[in-house]
Design an enzyme around this catalytic site. Structure first.
Site, short mmCIF file in Angstrom:
data_model
loop_
_atom_site.label_atom_id
_atom_site.label_comp_id
_atom_site.label_asym_id
_atom_site.label_seq_id
_atom_site.Cartn_x
_atom_site.Cartn_y
_atom_site.Cartn_z
CG HIS A 18 -1.81 -1.14 1.31
ND1 HIS A 18 -2.04 -1.85 2.45
CD2 HIS A 18 -2.52 -1.77 0.35
CE1 HIS A 18 -2.84 -2.84 2.20
NE2 HIS A 18 -3.16 -2.83 0.93
CG ASP A 115 -4.63 2.09 2.38
OD1 ASP A 115 -5.52 1.94 3.23
OD2 ASP A 115 -3.42 2.02 2.66
CG HIS A 361 3.12 -12.26 -5.26
ND1 HIS A 361 3.75 -11.27 -5.99
CD2 HIS A 361 2.64 -11.64 -4.15
CE1 HIS A 361 3.63 -10.11 -5.34
NE2 HIS A 361 2.98 -10.31 -4.22
CD1 TRP A 364 -2.91 -2.84 -9.39
CD2 TRP A 364 -3.34 -4.76 -10.41
NE1 TRP A 364 -3.38 -2.55 -10.66
CE2 TRP A 364 -3.66 -3.72 -11.30
CE3 TRP A 364 -3.52 -6.08 -10.85
CZ2 TRP A 364 -4.16 -3.93 -12.59
CZ3 TRP A 364 -4.03 -6.29 -12.12
CH2 TRP A 364 -4.33 -5.22 -12.97
CG ASN A 365 2.34 -2.21 -5.75
OD1 ASN A 365 1.88 -1.15 -6.15
ND2 ASN A 365 2.13 -2.65 -4.52
CD GLU A 369 6.79 -2.71 -9.49
OE1 GLU A 369 6.61 -1.92 -8.56
OE2 GLU A 369 7.31 -3.84 -9.31
CB ALA A 384 -4.46 -10.10 -1.32
CD GLU A 385 -5.29 -7.88 -5.33
OE1 GLU A 385 -4.84 -8.44 -4.30
OE2 GLU A 385 -4.67 -6.99 -5.92
N1 UDP Z 1 9.63 -5.34 -4.37
C1 UDP Z 1 10.97 -5.04 -4.57
N2 UDP Z 1 11.89 -6.00 -4.30
C2 UDP Z 1 11.56 -7.23 -3.85
C3 UDP Z 1 10.20 -7.54 -3.67
C4 UDP Z 1 9.25 -6.57 -3.95
O1 UDP Z 1 11.31 -3.93 -4.98
O2 UDP Z 1 12.45 -8.05 -3.64
C5 UDP Z 1 8.63 -4.29 -4.65
C6 UDP Z 1 7.96 -4.52 -5.99
O3 UDP Z 1 8.69 -3.87 -7.02
C7 UDP Z 1 6.58 -3.95 -5.76
C8 UDP Z 1 6.32 -4.17 -4.28
O4 UDP Z 1 7.59 -4.37 -3.69
O5 UDP Z 1 6.59 -2.55 -6.02
C9 UDP Z 1 5.49 -5.42 -4.03
O6 UDP Z 1 4.17 -5.13 -4.28
P1 UDP Z 1 3.15 -6.20 -4.87
O7 UDP Z 1 1.82 -5.53 -4.94
O8 UDP Z 1 3.65 -6.77 -6.12
O9 UDP Z 1 3.13 -7.35 -3.81
P2 UDP Z 1 2.85 -7.34 -2.24
O10 UDP Z 1 4.17 -7.15 -1.62
O11 UDP Z 1 1.88 -6.25 -1.95
O12 UDP Z 1 2.30 -8.71 -2.00
#
Ligand code: UDP
Length: 470
Positions: A18, A115, A361, A364-365, A369, A384-385
């Site tokens: 978030h 959020d 996985h 949604w970031n 990307e 999650a979703e």
């Molecule tokens: N991320 C990163 N390095 C890592 C793992 C994750 O920079 O080793 C960043 C990734 O680029 C993204 C965020 O952490 O911006 C992860 O967000 P995402 O929604 O994909 O997954 P969440 O962590 O929320 O499950």
């Protein structure tokens, strides 16, 4: 009015998933739309990645960051409380601090954007007489399903996952029972009623900002805007909200390793900021990668112990990757693989010319990307979703392959992993996905460029904010 500067308070709940998009949205509002932004970052633990995130934005003019430490809620929660329960309770307990923070801000914000875990703070926005908007850091399809859960809750008898037919969402693609969002799989858990409370909170917002763009989900966005049962709120598409490459990170040893590799020859494997898999899954993945004979970069974390739903990493007792990777794996794959423990510069990796695919996985970031880097994916949803995201990527957008059975139901075997990786990197299917992905990449680029749909949508948001304030 034209000379006045809109001041937006962006409220983020704990967790990088978030915080990262909220910071990026704030940065975008300041740099491209000349707003003043104060980020209220509720933080629960100080990790290296959080410190990095906070420091990378401290020098932006007109962007202030106020860190609000989340209270310790362990005494009011059962030890097995789900992530969503932990976050909701933390955010609820933080309301007095949020109120105090906003009342001491000078100048006061004109608008509060939070959020989906922040919606209980709408009461604070109302006390200060300012409009409140929700920023959904996921897709429009998720948003529609989330809101429509309030209807499904009344219609569906028994557990969602036991239903035979997909759930019809007005104007949107149906959602399969096995893809429902956590915590819907167990509607008798306390987390489920908190989830519904959040959905109500979303419907009470003055409008919705969503990390998507018009070209990506036209039909669903139309449904959200026009269908009564989906809230019919003003919807502003602001995506893709994505991190950019940072020059410092390009010095990272993994980037240097990639510099030596041929174009599009490396598959990147990562499960987001907190995704954990079991020891057996780690072993199958290691064997699958090795058997595929493809180059790889893998962000490894110790296997999950007993609680895959823990908010923060619950590592087993391991000294390093050698303890939980198959014996000899690191030395056998030394020439083709690079293992990064815990955290890697993901955006710099995804944007590197040597990288050709992404095992993700589906957070949604990571999805935007990957799209903005033009990389097809192998989807491995965990929580999650993410199951919905995986389905959208494979079946609707056709830019990803997935295991035959959901990884949350059955351990994905090494043969299947090998097949998917080879398909992604070398097969005809991989090429077709790359072509499709390049189309999406162009659409994403256009959306955020000057006069693109997301750029204009933010202007509309600003205009609507002013009209609510006057
Ligand atoms: N991320 C990163 N390095 C890592 C793992 C994750 O920079 O080793 C960043 C990734 O680029 C993204 C965020 O952490 O911006 C992860 O967000 P995402 O929604 O994909 O997954 P969440 O962590 O929320 O499950």
């Amino acid at each position: 009015m034209a000379s006045k500067q809109l001041h937006v308070a962006l409220l983020a709940s704990p967790g990088m998933g978030h915080l990262v998009p909220i910071f990026l949205l704030g940065h975008n509002l300041v740099t491209h739309h000349s707003l003043r932004v104060t980020i209220l970052a509720v933080t629960a633990t100080t990790t290296h990645s959080l410190t990095q995130l906070l420091t990378s934005f401290t020098t932006t003019t007109n962007l202030s960051i106020i860190q609000i430490p989340a209270p310790d809620v362990s005494s009011v929660l059962p030890t097995d409380a789900k992530v969503i329960t932990q976050l909701c309770v933390m955010m609820r307990e933080t309301i007095p601090a949020i109120r105090t923070t906003i009342s001491s801000m000078n100048p006061r914000p004109h608008v509060l954007v939070g959020d989906i875990f922040s919606t209980e703070s709408w009461q604070v926005a109302e006390e200060f007489g300012i409009p409140k908007y929700v920023f959904v850091t996921s897709s429009a399809w998720f948003t529609a399903f989330f809101i429509y859960s309030l209807v499904l809750d009344k219609q569906v008898v028994g557990q969602y996952v036991d239903q035979k037919e997909p759930f019809e969402i007005p104007g949107c693609k149906p959602v399969r029972p096995e893809d429902v969002v956590d915590p819907m799989p167990n509607r008798y858990d306390e987390a489920y009623s908190l989830y519904l409370d959040q959905a109500i909170g979303v419907t009470l917002a003055d409008g919705l900002l969503i990390n998507t763009w018009e070209d990506l989900e036209p039909q669903t966005l139309d449904a959200l805007r026009n269908n009564e049962s989906l809230g019919r709120k003003p919807v502003y598409t602001v995506g893709p909200v994505c991190k950019r490459c940072e020059p410092d990170m390009l010095q990272h040893e993994v980037v240097k390793w990639l510099d030596e590799k041929p174009d599009r020859s490396v598959v990147y494997v990562s499960f987001g900021s907190g995704g954990l898999i079991s020891l057996e899954e780690i072993h199958e993945l290691a064997w699958g990668l090795e058997m595929s004979r493809q180059r790889f970069v893998w962000v490894v974390r110790p296997p999950v112990e007993h609680d895959p739903d823990s908010l923060f990493f619950k590592y087993g007792q391991f000294d390093g990757p050698c303890d939980y990777l198959p014996q000899g794996f690191l030395s056998r794959t030394k020439k083709v693989g690079f293992v990064v423990p815990s955290w890697a510069p993901q955006v710099e990796i995804l944007n590197h010319v040597s990288v050709g695919g992404f095992v993700t996985h589906c957070g949604w970031n990571s999805v935007p990307e990957s799209i903005t880097s033009g990389l097809p994916m192998i989807v491995w949803p965990l929580y999650a979703e993410q199951r919905m995201n995986a389905t959208m990527l494979t079946e609707e957008l056709k830019v990803a392959v997935r295991p035959e059975v959901l990884p949350t139901k059955k351990v994905v075997g090494r043969e299947e992993i090998k097949r998917m990786v080879v398909d992604l990197m070398e097969g005809e299917r991989g090429n077709a996905m790359k072509t499709e992905m390049n189309r999406l990449k162009e659409g994403a680029k256009k959306a955020i460029s000057e006069n693109g749909s997301s750029y204009l949508s933010i202007f509309k948001f600003i205009e609507d904010c002013w009209s609510r304030i006057q």
